[in-house]
Structure formats: structure tokens, C-alpha cells
Design a protein around this motif. Sequence first.
Motif, PDB file in Angstrom:
ATOM      1  N   ASP A  20       6.792   4.528  -8.493  1.00 53.53           N
ATOM      2  CA  ASP A  20       6.875   3.158  -8.000  1.00 53.53           C
ATOM      3  C   ASP A  20       7.904   3.097  -6.874  1.00 53.53           C
ATOM      4  OD1 ASP A  20       6.282   0.425  -7.934  1.00 53.53           O
ATOM      5  OD2 ASP A  20       7.906  -0.064  -9.307  1.00 53.53           O
ATOM      6  N   GLN A  46      -3.167   3.768  -4.367  1.00 58.08           N
ATOM      7  CA  GLN A  46      -1.994   2.914  -4.544  1.00 58.08           C
ATOM      8  C   GLN A  46      -2.323   1.491  -4.956  1.00 58.08           C
ATOM      9  OE1 GLN A  46      -0.317   3.164  -0.553  1.00 58.08           O
ATOM     10  NE2 GLN A  46      -0.406   0.956  -0.357  1.00 58.08           N
ATOM     11  N   GLU A  47      -1.380   0.881  -5.669  1.00 61.84           N
ATOM     12  CA  GLU A  47      -1.432  -0.533  -6.027  1.00 61.84           C
ATOM     13  C   GLU A  47      -0.160  -1.155  -5.458  1.00 61.84           C
ATOM     14  OE1 GLU A  47      -1.776  -1.196 -10.235  1.00 61.84           O
ATOM     15  OE2 GLU A  47      -3.085   0.534 -10.448  1.00 61.84           O
ATOM     16  N   THR A  48      -0.296  -2.213  -4.662  1.00 63.34           N
ATOM     17  CA  THR A  48       0.857  -2.830  -4.009  1.00 63.34           C
ATOM     18  C   THR A  48       0.915  -4.319  -4.333  1.00 63.34           C
ATOM     19  OG1 THR A  48       0.746  -1.212  -2.225  1.00 63.34           O
ATOM     20  CG2 THR A  48       1.996  -3.214  -1.780  1.00 63.34           C
ATOM     21  N   SER A  62       5.084  -0.801  -4.703  1.00 63.61           N
ATOM     22  CA  SER A  62       3.843  -0.058  -4.535  1.00 63.61           C
ATOM     23  C   SER A  62       3.870   1.147  -5.466  1.00 63.61           C
ATOM     24  CB  SER A  62       3.688   0.397  -3.083  1.00 63.61           C
ATOM     25  OG  SER A  62       2.473   1.096  -2.910  1.00 63.61           O
ATOM     26  N   CYS A  76       7.173   7.369   0.511  1.00 61.76           N
ATOM     27  CA  CYS A  76       6.741   5.973   0.594  1.00 61.76           C
ATOM     28  C   CYS A  76       7.281   5.432   1.914  1.00 61.76           C
ATOM     29  CB  CYS A  76       7.313   5.202  -0.587  1.00 61.76           C
ATOM     30  SG  CYS A  76       7.169   3.418  -0.450  1.00 61.76           S
TER      31      CYS A  76
END
Length: 122
Positions: A20, A46-48, A62, A76
Motif C-alpha cells: 500500500d 492496482q486499486e487507488t 494505492s 510507487c
Amino acid sequence: MGQQPWIVMEGQMGTSIRLDCRSEGWYPEPPILWVNGDGVNMMAQQETTYQPDDQGLFIVSSSIEISKHSLNKYTCLINNVILKESREAHIQIAAKKKKATEAKKKKATEEVTDPNVMIALN
């Protein structure tokens, strides 16, 4: 320009590890890019999320999931599209020292099974 991001290893979930990347103080909502040590874009995984703070700036988070057996460096990158500047954070996933541990166990076993070693039990 937002704060320097940092990466947190959230722990194992089955056969994967969740990484994360977090930062605060961004405006507008910044694009975030994850790349591995080979320069491969991890965006598809990815999840943001963007959350506004009390000052109208954004807190960004993210996440990506990687294999728990991954031996790689991850970066990142968070970009400010207005200032055309970015900040980045890095994490290196290291291998366990399995061979060294096995060698120590083997040596300990050899010492115990050596006929010249006496063990007294009371």
C-alpha cells in the motif's frame, strides 16, 4: 505538491502480499503509477482511492498485490499534473535466507550425532 509517499507491506493473503502506497496533501487528484524493478507497469493490478481532507487536498492510497515469492523492487510514483512534478517511494522484497538456515540445522545435527559428543541427561 503532496508529501513524500511511503509504502506499507500489509501482510500475506494466501499466496500474495499486499503493498500500500500512501501520501497526503495533493491537489488535484494525482495519477499514481506502480512499476516493478524491471520497469513493468503494474497499473492493471492496482486499486487507488482518493479522500479529501479538511483543507480541500487529497489523501491518496494505492495498493497492489504481488506474489509472496516475488523477489523484486517496487516503486510507487505519484504525479502532480499541474506542477509536472512527482514523488516516489520504493520497497525491495528480499528472499528468506533458507539455505543458511538449513546449513545451520545440518551442522547442529552433525554435531549432535558425532560419536565424540556426549550429552548428559539428568
